[in-house]
Design a protein around this motif. Sequence first.
Motif, PDB file in Angstrom:
ATOM      1  N   UNK A  90       6.300   5.674 -15.954  1.00  0.00           N
ATOM      2  CA  UNK A  90       5.950   5.535 -14.666  1.00  0.00           C
ATOM      3  C   UNK A  90       5.797   4.001 -14.470  1.00  0.00           C
ATOM      4  N   UNK A  91       6.835   3.495 -13.502  1.00  0.00           N
ATOM      5  CA  UNK A  91       6.900   2.001 -13.206  1.00  0.00           C
ATOM      6  C   UNK A  91       6.601   1.876 -11.601  1.00  0.00           C
ATOM      7  N   UNK A  92       5.954   0.793 -11.310  1.00  0.00           N
ATOM      8  CA  UNK A  92       5.698   0.608  -9.722  1.00  0.00           C
ATOM      9  C   UNK A  92       7.176   0.385  -8.980  1.00  0.00           C
ATOM     10  N   UNK A  93       7.409   1.108  -7.849  1.00  0.00           N
ATOM     11  CA  UNK A  93       8.608   1.041  -7.434  1.00  0.00           C
ATOM     12  C   UNK A  93       8.648  -0.386  -6.634  1.00  0.00           C
ATOM     13  N   UNK A  94       9.860  -0.769  -6.615  1.00  0.00           N
ATOM     14  CA  UNK A  94       9.983  -2.170  -5.752  1.00  0.00           C
ATOM     15  C   UNK A  94      10.793  -2.184  -4.554  1.00  0.00           C
ATOM     16  N   UNK A  95      11.146  -1.224  -4.115  1.00  0.00           N
ATOM     17  CA  UNK A  95      11.826  -0.896  -2.685  1.00  0.00           C
ATOM     18  C   UNK A  95      11.058  -1.106  -1.627  1.00  0.00           C
ATOM     19  N   UNK A  96      11.645  -1.641  -0.644  1.00  0.00           N
ATOM     20  CA  UNK A  96      11.006  -1.829   0.929  1.00  0.00           C
ATOM     21  C   UNK A  96      10.812  -0.567   1.452  1.00  0.00           C
ATOM     22  N   UNK A  97       9.701  -0.255   1.995  1.00  0.00           N
ATOM     23  CA  UNK A  97       9.345   1.134   2.522  1.00  0.00           C
ATOM     24  C   UNK A  97      10.018   1.342   3.775  1.00  0.00           C
ATOM     25  N   UNK A 103       0.709  -1.284   0.174  1.00  0.00           N
ATOM     26  CA  UNK A 103       0.048   0.133   0.034  1.00  0.00           C
ATOM     27  C   UNK A 103       0.785   1.205  -0.075  1.00  0.00           C
ATOM     28  N   UNK A 104       1.884   1.320   0.732  1.00  0.00           N
ATOM     29  CA  UNK A 104       2.842   2.459   0.698  1.00  0.00           C
ATOM     30  C   UNK A 104       3.292   2.991  -0.724  1.00  0.00           C
ATOM     31  N   UNK A 105       3.899   1.869  -1.517  1.00  0.00           N
ATOM     32  CA  UNK A 105       4.345   2.218  -2.812  1.00  0.00           C
ATOM     33  C   UNK A 105       2.940   2.570  -3.776  1.00  0.00           C
ATOM     34  N   UNK A 106       1.823   2.073  -3.446  1.00  0.00           N
ATOM     35  CA  UNK A 106       0.600   2.390  -4.223  1.00  0.00           C
ATOM     36  C   UNK A 106       0.286   3.648  -3.990  1.00  0.00           C
ATOM     37  N   UNK A 107       0.377   4.210  -2.709  1.00  0.00           N
ATOM     38  CA  UNK A 107       0.107   5.532  -2.558  1.00  0.00           C
ATOM     39  C   UNK A 107       0.966   6.524  -3.050  1.00  0.00           C
ATOM     40  N   UNK A 108       2.264   6.043  -3.399  1.00  0.00           N
ATOM     41  CA  UNK A 108       3.175   6.842  -3.897  1.00  0.00           C
ATOM     42  C   UNK A 108       2.720   7.224  -5.358  1.00  0.00           C
ATOM     43  N   UNK A 109       2.478   5.947  -6.237  1.00  0.00           N
ATOM     44  CA  UNK A 109       2.030   6.013  -7.474  1.00  0.00           C
ATOM     45  C   UNK A 109       0.733   6.783  -7.442  1.00  0.00           C
ATOM     46  N   UNK A 110      -0.092   6.755  -6.811  1.00  0.00           N
ATOM     47  CA  UNK A 110      -1.177   7.633  -6.871  1.00  0.00           C
ATOM     48  C   UNK A 110      -0.972   9.150  -6.689  1.00  0.00           C
ATOM     49  N   UNK A 111       0.013   9.495  -5.852  1.00  0.00           N
ATOM     50  CA  UNK A 111       0.472  10.918  -5.926  1.00  0.00           C
ATOM     51  C   UNK A 111       1.315  11.265  -7.102  1.00  0.00           C
ATOM     52  N   UNK A 112       1.794  10.516  -7.822  1.00  0.00           N
ATOM     53  CA  UNK A 112       2.504  10.785  -8.811  1.00  0.00           C
ATOM     54  C   UNK A 112       1.367  11.038 -10.087  1.00  0.00           C
ATOM     55  N   UNK A 113       0.391  10.103 -10.004  1.00  0.00           N
ATOM     56  CA  UNK A 113      -0.577  10.330 -11.088  1.00  0.00           C
ATOM     57  C   UNK A 113      -1.340  11.659 -10.849  1.00  0.00           C
ATOM     58  N   UNK A 114      -1.605  12.146  -9.380  1.00  0.00           N
ATOM     59  CA  UNK A 114      -2.078  13.099  -9.039  1.00  0.00           C
ATOM     60  C   UNK A 114      -1.473  14.302  -9.479  1.00  0.00           C
ATOM     61  N   UNK A 115      -0.104  14.442  -9.947  1.00  0.00           N
ATOM     62  CA  UNK A 115       0.879  15.409 -10.188  1.00  0.00           C
ATOM     63  C   UNK A 115       1.250  16.014  -9.113  1.00  0.00           C
ATOM     64  N   UNK A 116       1.285  15.470  -7.483  1.00  0.00           N
ATOM     65  CA  UNK A 116       1.695  15.841  -6.600  1.00  0.00           C
ATOM     66  C   UNK A 116       3.399  15.727  -6.340  1.00  0.00           C
ATOM     67  N   UNK A 117       3.888  14.800  -7.183  1.00  0.00           N
ATOM     68  CA  UNK A 117       5.200  14.373  -7.005  1.00  0.00           C
ATOM     69  C   UNK A 117       5.709  13.962  -8.431  1.00  0.00           C
ATOM     70  N   UNK A 118       7.087  14.053  -8.633  1.00  0.00           N
ATOM     71  CA  UNK A 118       7.397  13.827 -10.181  1.00  0.00           C
ATOM     72  C   UNK A 118       7.825  12.554  -9.938  1.00  0.00           C
ATOM     73  N   UNK A 119       8.298  11.772  -9.061  1.00  0.00           N
ATOM     74  CA  UNK A 119       8.865  10.450  -8.971  1.00  0.00           C
ATOM     75  C   UNK A 119       8.302   9.632  -7.648  1.00  0.00           C
ATOM     76  N   UNK A 120       7.999   8.442  -7.684  1.00  0.00           N
ATOM     77  CA  UNK A 120       7.648   7.551  -6.536  1.00  0.00           C
ATOM     78  C   UNK A 120       8.683   7.658  -5.598  1.00  0.00           C
ATOM     79  N   UNK A 155       2.008 -11.248  -4.324  1.00  0.00           N
ATOM     80  CA  UNK A 155       2.926 -12.287  -4.834  1.00  0.00           C
ATOM     81  C   UNK A 155       3.288 -11.795  -6.254  1.00  0.00           C
ATOM     82  N   UNK A 156       2.655 -11.174  -6.855  1.00  0.00           N
ATOM     83  CA  UNK A 156       2.950 -10.815  -8.421  1.00  0.00           C
ATOM     84  C   UNK A 156       2.568  -9.360  -8.815  1.00  0.00           C
ATOM     85  N   UNK A 157       3.305  -8.666  -7.639  1.00  0.00           N
ATOM     86  CA  UNK A 157       2.742  -7.129  -7.219  1.00  0.00           C
ATOM     87  C   UNK A 157       3.326  -6.310  -8.287  1.00  0.00           C
ATOM     88  N   UNK A 158       4.515  -6.454  -8.855  1.00  0.00           N
ATOM     89  CA  UNK A 158       5.102  -5.505  -9.951  1.00  0.00           C
ATOM     90  C   UNK A 158       4.517  -5.796 -11.388  1.00  0.00           C
TER      91      UNK A 158
END
Length: 431
Positions: free
Chosen positions: A378-385, A212-229, A359-362
């Motif tokens: 825009x790609x889904x980030x794979x780092x551990x929050x 969920x943390x990285x999904x929220x980052x993605x939503x913020x980028x899609x919203x134009x609130x940040x340039x990168x997740x 299990x197949x998140x990315x």
Amino acid sequence: MQPFEMVMNPKQVFLSVLIFGVAGLLLFMYLQVWIEEQHTGWGPMKYLQPVPRIMSTEKIQEHITNQNPKFHMPEDVREKKENLLLNSERSTRVLTKTSYSQGGDQALSKSTGSPTEKWRIEKHQGAKTVFNKFSNMHWPVDIHPLNKSLVKDNKWKKTDEIQEKRRSFLQEFCKKYGGVSHHQSHLFHTVSRIYVEDKHKILYCEVPKAGCSNWKRILMVLNGLASSAYNISHDAVHYGKHLKKLDSFDLKGIYTRLNTYTKAVFVRDPMERLVSAFRDKFEHPNSYYHPVFGKAIIKKYRPNACEEALINGSGVRFKEFIHYLLDSHRPVGMDIHWEKVSKLCYPCLINYDFVGKFETLEEDANYFLQMIGAPKELKFPNFKDRHSSDERTNAQVVRQYLKDLTRTERQLIYDFYYLDYLMFNYTTPFL
């Protein structure tokens, strides 16, 4: 007549009791709503750095990426605010949403007057009226075809086939066992975990410990609130209040989005999610979970606990945590990090268009991003929050934790998450 000779007749006594009773009821109703406002974050934000209600995209971006730690809300307050909806277990919540609706939505009824007057009108109508409006809505029965016109790459064929099987499986399950998800709550609670991204018309239901943390980052980028997740901090993700939730809209806004936006939920094997939550909240310093949950768990489930453990709540053992989870008389309420998905996202009431798995998140996430027309870069980030040095919770790690439990305890955990296992077609664990 002397004071001692004044005797009230039965009619006067009845009227006096009635007046005091009504006054007490009104005071209780007012206090209940006031407490709700504080708990849902609509009250004063005393611990946050002041942020203007209306900010430019550049200002929001700057606030997200350059937050000063000294202005961060203490973790105990932040996480407590996230969990209050689940801990309170209220059956009703009567709050006017028209005053807080976003995106230009109008109230279903064109009431006039001040926000206070609108609150009084809806309070007078009561929770039953709000619930009836929700109950009378015509929810789509069948899943509708996803718009895949933006998916140009053939490499997603297998992912698409898997996705269709998941959707069909969940739909058939809900048709067969629909009674298990009988709607006990009301609209605003049901959609309280769903995040809204209006530009790409997305609804995402948050399942903690399932990316969920990285999904929220993605939503913020899609919203134009940040340039990168990758530039968004953990605190900005969870406590920045930059993302809108579906329960912040009025009834019309909620209903319209539920029926026209692409709704996604990402889930995880229940045992893995449970162990991941325990490791995150109890095996690392935590200023909220240790004093609130840890102290209560140790006090009730650890015989002859030492004074230090009772004071700071640190060092909860997995077996003690499981005793708390399975106890129908828990010393402290449930928490979103280990609550069932069936109670977080209501998958048999809200017809999700996309069912992703941790299990197949990315692969799932990147396919979804292409499908909704996200920017190609825009790609889904794979780092551990958090706790990035720790090994990720996987099947092997879970087995190590389950070794400390009896066969009966393992079976009871499975029984607890029974619906999640069935809904999302997870394999029954080796018990």
